[in-house]
Design an enzyme around this catalytic site. Structure first.
Site, PDB file in Angstrom:
ATOM      1  N   ASP A  30     -10.387   5.243  -0.705  1.00  0.00           N
ATOM      2  CA  ASP A  30      -9.892   4.909   0.552  1.00  0.00           C
ATOM      3  C   ASP A  30     -11.215   5.243   1.720  1.00  0.00           C
ATOM      4  OD1 ASP A  30      -7.648   3.453  -0.164  1.00  0.00           O
ATOM      5  OD2 ASP A  30      -6.535   5.327   0.458  1.00  0.00           O
ATOM      6  N   ASP A  33     -11.375   6.561   4.377  1.00  0.00           N
ATOM      7  CA  ASP A  33     -11.289   8.071   5.103  1.00  0.00           C
ATOM      8  C   ASP A  33     -11.256   9.188   4.129  1.00  0.00           C
ATOM      9  OD1 ASP A  33      -8.495   6.777   4.418  1.00  0.00           O
ATOM     10  OD2 ASP A  33      -8.096   8.810   5.205  1.00  0.00           O
ATOM     11  N   ASP A  92      -1.609  -0.467  -6.756  1.00  0.00           N
ATOM     12  CA  ASP A  92      -1.877   0.933  -7.554  1.00  0.00           C
ATOM     13  C   ASP A  92      -1.081   1.275  -8.592  1.00  0.00           C
ATOM     14  OD1 ASP A  92       0.045   1.689  -5.687  1.00  0.00           O
ATOM     15  OD2 ASP A  92      -1.465   2.927  -4.565  1.00  0.00           O
ATOM     16  N   ASP A 100     -13.567  -6.144   4.224  1.00  0.00           N
ATOM     17  CA  ASP A 100     -12.933  -7.306   4.466  1.00  0.00           C
ATOM     18  C   ASP A 100     -12.779  -7.379   6.096  1.00  0.00           C
ATOM     19  OD1 ASP A 100     -12.172  -8.413   2.163  1.00  0.00           O
ATOM     20  OD2 ASP A 100     -10.182  -7.633   2.218  1.00  0.00           O
TER      21      ASP A 100
END
Length: 874
Positions: free
Chosen positions: A383, A385, A480, A336
């Site tokens: 995610d 990371d 979520d 994004d």
């Protein structure tokens, strides 16, 4: 014994026959430099200023001996030798007799110079006294434990389980009859008035029973402890609602109502929490079909917005090593941020790169955009990371094959770097972090009730059900959990595997951590407002409880602030929020506190240590109170904020901005303690117990706020790549080609620590190579020595190719067993030890604050002198 004792000595004579209270006051006098313990001024000087002694000073022990007589005269106690008289007058004076006891006070009996004990509970002397209280309670617990009967507790657990599953209890009618009988007995016990002695016996009986039952492992002992805790809490609640609300003034009623509402909130959360976590499912891994050609296709989504490439790259390389047929696996970087460097890396790594022309709905919109352009039967989301282990899909996909209605499977969020609490308080891998309770216990317990939440990462979702609900939820900023709620409303099931199959970076700074929690709190409040789990169709009773408790939990901001300030209403304004003698309050509230802590320690101890919930809530309460309140009235308010990862903290500093509310609360509580001293000796001597009870409560809050300022002291963190302590087999290849078998001490993406035999001659700057293994394959990485110590080496990798970086990730972070045994170094939870640790951390927090204030003043002074020098220095 001698009348005078030198202040130069740290007095500790085990043969001294004088009573413990005398020796305690003497010890404090010596440590604080108080030569005349009978003078209040001397104590205040020693506590506040603690001047350095230039010559020998002697403590007048005769003044200490007179302290009980003077205090008894001060508080109107007729027989200072009677412990019962002290307890009765200090803690069990009914409110109707306050005026009577006021008339008994004669100021002439207690001049300013006769205050012979350290009652400034906000200072060093009282902190030491509080430490003694903790040790005293701990000794009582040890005393009770030592006298409880030993037994074969494992066998007792098995017998309890067999009894619960026995034939008579298996019959539904008998079960219902037993339940109704238990509820009747429970109601009678909770509502029957006890005498003072009866309530004290109730406290001791419940405590003793709990201390025995907590030794028994298994779920049945857990249920018994929950029952004992609920009995104590219900009895306290009944007493509070029926016997303590007869208040006089309008302000008393107002503030007492606020306190009661905060207590009701905690009772509700306690009950829902017990129902939610009573029996974790502990779901095993389900096997997959033997023929890999039957495996479904999986799309890997790695969304990113503003994170650096150094954070995203390892996740992509770990995903490329997933143990799954390569023709059934597609990896997508969802950028994004639309950055050319990411597109170039995706081409080099051989993965897909996907962007969109807007950032609508933040992460949820990014995932939904990819959902429309990909075709995999399942979607695994990480995610950017979070590095998956190679076994992630092998261990998570089996339940979709076994249960056709399973729409989502979640695994824990595991973090290999310390969060701000762990780093700034030095508790990393010793005390469970804030998220350990949710991922270690709550999600596992939710799984029993088919109420596992989607947590945004480290999860797999089936495409069909996800498309049926319109994709990832976009109505709230916690997309979520809302997505999982929508799936459950349509009758789909979810699953949870309580095995860390991926690991990522925790938030680096307290400000980043607070920002993340604000988003979670706002999002949960939004869901509670617009899609309330207690309303609507499609959910079972326990699904509603699990979702409801998760959302209500984030409303703790206002109740926690009330608890942090409630005693100040009395200390500042003499407003009685509970209409009862201090001793009666203690006898009712102590069973509630003790039993709930013992039960939660038994249930949660491996995932959250005792009293740490109050630490987390104290740090976050101020910041989530307003967002959750606003979300209830205006659910559309607020926007998605991305949690920063991969940052550095180049120097140790105190975050004055984030700690402003803590400083304000500290000032208020310290002022309350000072007011308490005034009330204790001059204004409210007729209800000294009430004064002391509120001061003890304020001191507890004061210590919690000390921990908060300790967390706000950001510790230096300059590693660009976090190291993970792990002992892996490795080979050090020296410059001359010799190979030395050894083990790693830790590893990162930029280097590692190695054990080194003492007979090896290796020097800083030597170019070497490191051999690591990925399954049966050997990988060799060029490196050089940067640190040489006795028995160890610090190794830094030379620049690696993308292929070598991928191999390094597979040899370290992506190993199937990478995070097994991570909790082996964790301390066991012991409630009194936990309270002592909070006490220690609170004191350390104030030391840090004073040090930062001192450094700040020195800096300001130096700047001012420099400015004056420039202006007037000629």
């Amino acid at each position: 014994m001698e009348r005078f004792i030198s202040l130069e000595a740290d007095y500790n004579d085990p043969t001294d026959p004088r009573p413990a209270w005398f020796l305690g006051v003497l010890w404090l006098a010596i440590r604080l430099g108080v030569a005349n313990p009978g003078e209040l001024r001397a104590w205040l000087t020693g506590i506040m200023l603690r001047p350095k002694r230039k010559e020998k000073i002697w403590v007048d022990t005769e003044q200490i001996a007179n302290i009980p007589v003077r205090l008894a005269a001060h508080f109107g106690i007729t027989d200072y030798r009677s412990s019962a008289e002290w307890l009765r007058c200090l803690f069990f004076i009914p409110s109707s007799q306050r005026a009577h006891y006021t008339s008994r006070f004669n100021p002439a009996n207690f001049a300013v110079q006769s205050a012979g004990t350290s009652l400034d509970l906000g200072s060093r002397g009282a902190l030491a006294a509080f430490g003694y209280v903790i040790l005293f309670i701990q000794k009582i617990g040890n005393f009770v434990n030592a006298r409880l009967p030993d037994g074969d507790f494992l066998n007792l657990e098995q017998r309890l389980d067999r009894a619960a599953l026995s034939a008579p209890l298996a019959h539904p009618l008998i079960r219902w009859a037993a339940l109704l009988l238990s509820l009747a007995v429970f109601a009678v016990v909770c509502t029957t008035p006890f005498s003072l002695q009866g309530q004290m016996m109730f406290l001791v009986a419940l405590w003793t029973a709990a201390m025995f039952i907590r030794r028994v492992p298994g779920n049945m002992s857990k249920l018994i402890l929950i029952g004992l805790s609920l009995m104590a809490s219900a009895r306290y609640a009944w007493w509070r609602m029926t016997s303590t609300l007869d208040l006089e003034t309008g302000w008393e009623i107002f503030f007492a109502t606020l306190l009661l509402m905060a207590e009701i909130y905690t009772w509700v959360i306690l009950l829902l929490g017990y129902l939610q976590t009573a029996w974790p499912l502990k779901r095993p891994v389900a096997t997959l079909p033997a023929d890999v050609s039957d495996f479904p296709t999986v799309d890997i989504y790695i969304p990113t917005y503003n994170e650096p490439l150094s954070v995203v790259k390892p996740t992509v390389l770990a995903a490329k090593g997933l143990d799954w047929p390569q023709d059934k696996l597609r990896i997508y970087i969802l950028d994004d941020g639309r950055r050319p460097a990411f597109r170039a890396f995706a081409e080099e790594a051989g993965v897909e790169y996907m962007i969109r022309d807007n950032n609508h709905h933040a992460k949820a919109g990014n995932l939904n955009s990819a959902l429309k352009q990909t075709k995999g039967e399942y979607i695994a989301i990480f995610d950017c990371d979070h590095l998956p282990t190679r076994s992630f899909l092998r261990e998570s996909m089996g339940w979709f094959e076994r249960d056709e209605k399973c729409a989502m499977l979640q695994t824990p969020h595991h973090f290999f770097s310390p969060d701000p609490f762990e780093r700034n308080l030095s508790t990393f891998r010793r005390v469970p972090n804030e998220g350990a309770l949710f991922y270690g216990l709550i999600q596992d317990a939710n799984d029993l009730w088919n109420a596992t939440f989607f947590c945004g990462s480290c999860a797999v979702i089936k495409r069909g059900p996800l498309e049926q609900i319109g994709g990832i939820a976009v109505e709230t900023v916690t997309e979520d959990a809302h997505t999982a709620l929508k799936l459950h409303r349509l009758g789909y099931t979810t699953a949870y595997i309580n095995i860390p199959l991926a690991a990522g970076l925790a938030t680096e700074s307290l400000s980043g951590h607070v920002g993340q929690r604000i988003r979670w709190a706002r999002g949960m409040a939004q869901i509670f407002r617009i899609d309330n789990p207690f309303l609507g169709k499609g959910l079972s009773l326990f699904q509603r409880i699990c979702y409801g408790n998760a959302m209500l939990h984030f409303f703790y901001g206002i109740p926690r602030l009330i608890f942090l300030t409630a005693p100040l209403a009395y200390l500042f304004f003499e407003l009685h929020l509970i209409n009862a003698a201090a001793g009666m309050i203690a006898l009712y509230v102590l069973p509630h506190i003790i039993q709930s802590n013992l039960a939660n320690a038994h249930i949660q101890g491996a995932h959250r240590h005792s009293f740490w919930a109050e630490v987390y809530e104290t740090v976050l309460a101020w910041y989530i109170a307003l967002p959750t309140t606003i979300a209830m009235f205006n659910p559309s308010a607020g926007s998605f904020n991305v949690t920063a990862k991969g940052g550095l903290i180049t120097r140790t500093y105190f975050d004055w901005s984030i700690s402003k509310p803590y400083i304000l609360l500290i000032v208020l509580n310290f002022a309350g303690l000072v007011f308490g001293i005034v009330r204790l000796f001059y204004l409210n001597t007729y209800e000294a117990g009430t004064v002391l009870l509120n001061m003890i409560w304020t001191l507890y809050n004061f210590l919690m706020l000390g921990v908060a300022v300790g967390v706000a002291t950001e510790t230096r963190q300059v590693r660009t790549s976090h190291r993970v302590s792990s002992r892996l087999p490795a080979t050090l290849i020296l410059q001359d080609g010799r190979r030395v078998s050894t083990f790693t001490q830790d590893y990162s993406l930029t280097g590692l620590g190695l054990e080194l035999p003492s007979d090896q001659q290796v020097h800083v700057g030597d170019h070497v190579a490191i051999s690591l293994h990925d399954k049966e394959r050997e990988h060799i990485f060029p490196a050089h020595v940067i640190v040489r110590k006795i028995g160890s080496l610090g190794i830094q990798f030379d620049p690696l190719t993308t292929e070598q970086e991928a191999d390094l990730v597979q040899c370290t972070f992506a190993r199937a067993d990478a995070w097994v045994g991570w909790k082996n170094e964790q301390d066991a939870d012991r409630p009194m030890q936990g309270l002592h640790e909070i006490f220690t951390l609170g004191v350390a927090g104030y030391k840090k604050l004073l040090l930062m204030l001192s450094d700040g003043l020195k800096t300001k002074q130096a700047d001012l002198l420099a400015l004056l020098g420039k202006r007037f220095g000629g």
